[in-house]
Scaffold this active site. Structure first.
Site, PDB file in Angstrom:
ATOM      1  N   SER A 175       0.829  -1.206   0.000  1.00 38.06           N
ATOM      2  CA  SER A 175       0.000   0.000   0.000  1.00 38.06           C
ATOM      3  C   SER A 175       0.866   1.258   0.000  1.00 38.06           C
ATOM      4  O   SER A 175       0.450   2.320  -0.479  1.00 38.06           O
ATOM      5  CB  SER A 175      -0.844  -0.002   1.271  1.00 38.06           C
ATOM      6  OG  SER A 175      -2.163   0.199   0.982  1.00 38.06           O
ATOM      7  N   ALA A 202      -2.855   0.317   9.689  1.00 37.86           N
ATOM      8  CA  ALA A 202      -2.098  -0.937   9.790  1.00 37.86           C
ATOM      9  C   ALA A 202      -2.059  -1.681   8.443  1.00 37.86           C
ATOM     10  O   ALA A 202      -3.019  -1.603   7.679  1.00 37.86           O
ATOM     11  CB  ALA A 202      -2.732  -1.830  10.863  1.00 37.86           C
ATOM     12  N   PRO A 203      -0.945  -2.349   8.136  1.00 43.16           N
ATOM     13  CA  PRO A 203       0.260  -2.533   8.975  1.00 43.16           C
ATOM     14  C   PRO A 203       1.232  -1.359   8.993  1.00 43.16           C
ATOM     15  O   PRO A 203       2.244  -1.414   9.678  1.00 43.16           O
ATOM     16  CB  PRO A 203       0.921  -3.766   8.347  1.00 43.16           C
ATOM     17  CG  PRO A 203       0.499  -3.736   6.916  1.00 43.16           C
ATOM     18  CD  PRO A 203      -0.895  -3.163   6.901  1.00 43.16           C
ATOM     19  N   GLY A 204       0.933  -0.269   8.216  1.00 45.44           N
ATOM     20  CA  GLY A 204       1.737   0.938   8.432  1.00 45.44           C
ATOM     21  C   GLY A 204       2.521   1.469   7.249  1.00 45.44           C
ATOM     22  O   GLY A 204       3.414   2.294   7.433  1.00 45.44           O
ATOM     23  N   GLY A 205       2.179   1.041   6.042  1.00 42.18           N
ATOM     24  CA  GLY A 205       2.905   1.516   4.850  1.00 42.18           C
ATOM     25  C   GLY A 205       2.813   3.026   4.668  1.00 42.18           C
ATOM     26  O   GLY A 205       3.812   3.698   4.397  1.00 42.18           O
ATOM     27  N   ASP A 221      -5.750   2.625  14.104  1.00 43.75           N
ATOM     28  CA  ASP A 221      -6.178   1.308  13.594  1.00 43.75           C
ATOM     29  C   ASP A 221      -6.199   0.335  14.760  1.00 43.75           C
ATOM     30  O   ASP A 221      -5.291   0.357  15.602  1.00 43.75           O
ATOM     31  CB  ASP A 221      -5.187   0.817  12.516  1.00 43.75           C
ATOM     32  CG  ASP A 221      -5.796  -0.254  11.615  1.00 43.75           C
ATOM     33  OD1 ASP A 221      -6.359  -1.236  12.148  1.00 43.75           O
ATOM     34  OD2 ASP A 221      -5.707  -0.100  10.389  1.00 43.75           O
ATOM     35  N   ASP A 241     -11.525   3.481  16.702  1.00 37.77           N
ATOM     36  CA  ASP A 241     -12.346   3.404  15.494  1.00 37.77           C
ATOM     37  C   ASP A 241     -12.147   4.696  14.691  1.00 37.77           C
ATOM     38  O   ASP A 241     -12.449   5.785  15.192  1.00 37.77           O
ATOM     39  CB  ASP A 241     -13.821   3.240  15.909  1.00 37.77           C
ATOM     40  CG  ASP A 241     -14.739   3.102  14.702  1.00 37.77           C
ATOM     41  OD1 ASP A 241     -14.292   3.377  13.560  1.00 37.77           O
ATOM     42  OD2 ASP A 241     -15.906   2.714  14.901  1.00 37.77           O
ATOM     43  N   ASP A 257      -7.115   4.977   4.415  1.00 32.95           N
ATOM     44  CA  ASP A 257      -7.053   3.812   3.522  1.00 32.95           C
ATOM     45  C   ASP A 257      -7.828   2.660   4.168  1.00 32.95           C
ATOM     46  O   ASP A 257      -7.360   1.534   4.236  1.00 32.95           O
ATOM     47  CB  ASP A 257      -5.565   3.444   3.308  1.00 32.95           C
ATOM     48  CG  ASP A 257      -5.358   2.373   2.249  1.00 32.95           C
ATOM     49  OD1 ASP A 257      -6.216   2.239   1.360  1.00 32.95           O
ATOM     50  OD2 ASP A 257      -4.329   1.675   2.300  1.00 32.95           O
ATOM     51  N   LYS A 286     -12.490   2.537  -1.972  1.00 36.54           N
ATOM     52  CA  LYS A 286     -12.491   1.182  -2.549  1.00 36.54           C
ATOM     53  C   LYS A 286     -13.865   0.891  -3.135  1.00 36.54           C
ATOM     54  O   LYS A 286     -14.774   0.504  -2.428  1.00 36.54           O
ATOM     55  CB  LYS A 286     -12.091   0.178  -1.459  1.00 36.54           C
ATOM     56  CG  LYS A 286     -10.679   0.498  -0.928  1.00 36.54           C
ATOM     57  CD  LYS A 286     -10.245  -0.395   0.193  1.00 36.54           C
ATOM     58  CE  LYS A 286      -9.036   0.163   0.939  1.00 36.54           C
ATOM     59  NZ  LYS A 286      -7.851   0.491   0.171  1.00 36.54           N
TER      60      LYS A 286
HETATM   61  C1  LIG Z   1      -5.863  -1.604   3.404  1.00 34.85           C
HETATM   62  S1  LIG Z   1      -5.496  -1.620   5.080  1.00 34.85           S
HETATM   63  C2  LIG Z   1      -4.522  -0.183   5.272  1.00 34.85           C
HETATM   64  C3  LIG Z   1      -3.137  -0.335   4.764  1.00 34.85           C
HETATM   65  C4  LIG Z   1      -2.245   0.825   5.141  1.00 34.85           C
HETATM   66  N1  LIG Z   1      -2.615   2.033   4.411  1.00 34.85           N
HETATM   67  C5  LIG Z   1      -0.809   0.519   4.876  1.00 34.85           C
HETATM   68  O1  LIG Z   1      -0.177   1.244   4.111  1.00 34.85           O
HETATM   69  O2  LIG Z   1      -0.271  -0.421   5.461  1.00 34.85           O
HETATM   70  C6  LIG Z   1      -7.012  -1.176   5.805  1.00 34.85           C
HETATM   71  C7  LIG Z   1      -6.980  -1.027   7.320  1.00 34.85           C
HETATM   72  O3  LIG Z   1      -8.197  -0.415   7.722  1.00 34.85           O
HETATM   73  C8  LIG Z   1      -8.420  -0.839   9.059  1.00 34.85           C
HETATM   74  N2  LIG Z   1      -9.807  -0.521   9.465  1.00 34.85           N
HETATM   75  C9  LIG Z   1     -10.968  -1.005   8.976  1.00 34.85           C
HETATM   76  N3  LIG Z   1     -12.003  -0.438   9.621  1.00 34.85           N
HETATM   77  C10 LIG Z   1     -11.473   0.445  10.513  1.00 34.85           C
HETATM   78  C11 LIG Z   1     -12.009   1.331  11.477  1.00 34.85           C
HETATM   79  N4  LIG Z   1     -13.324   1.463  11.629  1.00 34.85           N
HETATM   80  N5  LIG Z   1     -11.161   2.064  12.220  1.00 34.85           N
HETATM   81  C12 LIG Z   1      -9.826   1.963  12.062  1.00 34.85           C
HETATM   82  N6  LIG Z   1      -9.251   1.130  11.167  1.00 34.85           N
HETATM   83  C13 LIG Z   1     -10.054   0.382  10.410  1.00 34.85           C
HETATM   84  C14 LIG Z   1      -8.101  -2.322   9.015  1.00 34.85           C
HETATM   85  O4  LIG Z   1      -7.795  -2.787  10.327  1.00 34.85           O
HETATM   86  C15 LIG Z   1      -6.873  -2.344   8.083  1.00 34.85           C
HETATM   87  O5  LIG Z   1      -5.682  -2.377   8.836  1.00 34.85           O
END
Ligand SMILES: C[S@@+](CC[C@H](N)C(=O)[O-])C[C@H]1O[C@@H](n2cnc3c(N)ncnc32)[C@H](O)[C@@H]1O
Length: 331
Positions: A175, A202-205, A221, A241, A257, A286
């Protein structure tokens, strides 16, 4: 050598983007004359499209069944259209191809043969910079192999800013490439000392990408941060959240994201912009298997009036999603 009349302008625009998304590209470009994997030929003049990576203004169509013949036609076009041009600075030389099997190797052969044939313009060719131009209008030579014996070419193009980014082995996710590409589209990136709130981090990119530029990141996250984002002194992790999270003050950047329905992520972005909680943002929507156009219309109608810069894009590194980088109009 072909005469100028061979290059009669038809006031057409050729666009290319990602293969598999040409249906969306055709709809966005309008007045579609023809389309193939990742490309669209249109009789309309629209540029700055979400699904177009590069748009060719008034392209010519060149044919040649052998590599040499196609490269020769391209060289002739190049010589002919160079007559009235001055080359006193670096100029973009961009060769691209459709996603069909074997076409990328063919493109490389055509480009190599083209370079041989243009040897007599060695000084000009030394100024050629290979690759896609950046965002906005560009003059150079732009070539797209739509098929083994068929190319579109032009001298004036319009770049959407999308490009393939180089990976960083320390980045905790792929990501990371998306946010790096979004900076190129926005022509801005987080700076040392700026603050970033990264929702769905998460995971933090994305957090890692900002922290490596010296920005201070709040990564929101419930999931764990990994690799170089975990225990990073510039990244603080809040297990909350993202939809309920409210910042203590205005952040320089909002990143988002989250895997969620895109309307929800867009509404979250609108709330942040309306409340003045961020200045700049990169938000990924998305759309999955749904139609992205209602979403794009809302971006235009509801978000654009609140922004000084807004460039929704289907990035090179996006899949069934689009990314919205922008700068909020702060009162
Ligand atoms: C596609 S990943 C993000 C990747 C991130 N941008 C990276 O570069 O690693 C989507 C993230 O959204 C988080 N997520 C989904 N619903 C959420 C919420 N209501 N609050 C916080 N995080 C949420 C998921 O736990 C997941 O880690």
């Amino acid at each position: 050598m072909l005469g100028l009349l061979s290059y009669t302008m038809h006031m057409r625009t050729f666009h290319f983007g990602q293969a598999g998304f040409e249906g969306f590209l055709a709809k966005e470009a309008g007045a579609c004359l023809e389309k193939g994997p990742g490309w669209v030929l249109s009789s309309a003049r629209h540029v700055d499209l979400c699904f177009a990576h590069l748009s060719f203004m008034d392209p010519v169509e060149l044919r040649g069944s052998a590599v040499n013949a196609l490269a020769g036609a391209l060289a002739d076009y190049f010589f002919e259209t160079s007559k009235d041009l001055r080359y006193d600075a670096v100029w973009p030389l961009c060769f691209e191809s459709a996603a069909s099997q074997g076409l990328s190797a063919r493109r490389q052969s055509v480009e190599a043969a083209f370079r041989e044939k243009t040897g007599r313009m060695a000084r000009v060719m030394r100024l050629a910079e290979p690759g896609r131009p950046g965002l906005g209008p560009a003059q150079g030579l732009f070539v797209y192999l739509a098929d083994f014996g068929r190319a579109f070419a032009c001298r004036d193009a319009w770049g959407g800013g999308q490009r393939r980014m180089s990976d960083d082995p320390q980045a905790p996710s792929r990501s990371y490439l998306k946010v790096e590409e979004a900076y190129a589209v926005l022509r801005e990136s987080p700076q040392a000392g700026e603050t970033v709130v990264d929702l769905g981090a998460a995971p933090g990119g994305w957090s890692y990408s900002a922290a490596k530029r010296g920005a201070e990141v709040l990564a929101v996250d419930n999931g764990p941060l990994k690799g170089a984002a975990k225990d990073n002194p510039l990244i603080r992790h809040a297990q909350e959240d993202a939809f309920k999270f409210q910042p203590a003050g205005r952040a320089d950047w909002l990143f988002c994201d989250i895997i969620a329905p895109p309307e929800r992520s867009l509404e979250l972005l609108l709330r942040w912009v309306e409340n003045g909680w961020c200045r700049k943002f990169v938000v990924n929507l998305k759309f999955g298997r749904t139609d992205p156009f209602p979403l794009l219309r809302r971006v235009e109608a509801e978000l654009a009036p609140r922004c000084t810069v807004l460039r929704p894009r289907h990035l090179y590194h996006d899949r069934e999603e689009l990314t919205v980088p922008g700068i909020a109009r702060i009162a």
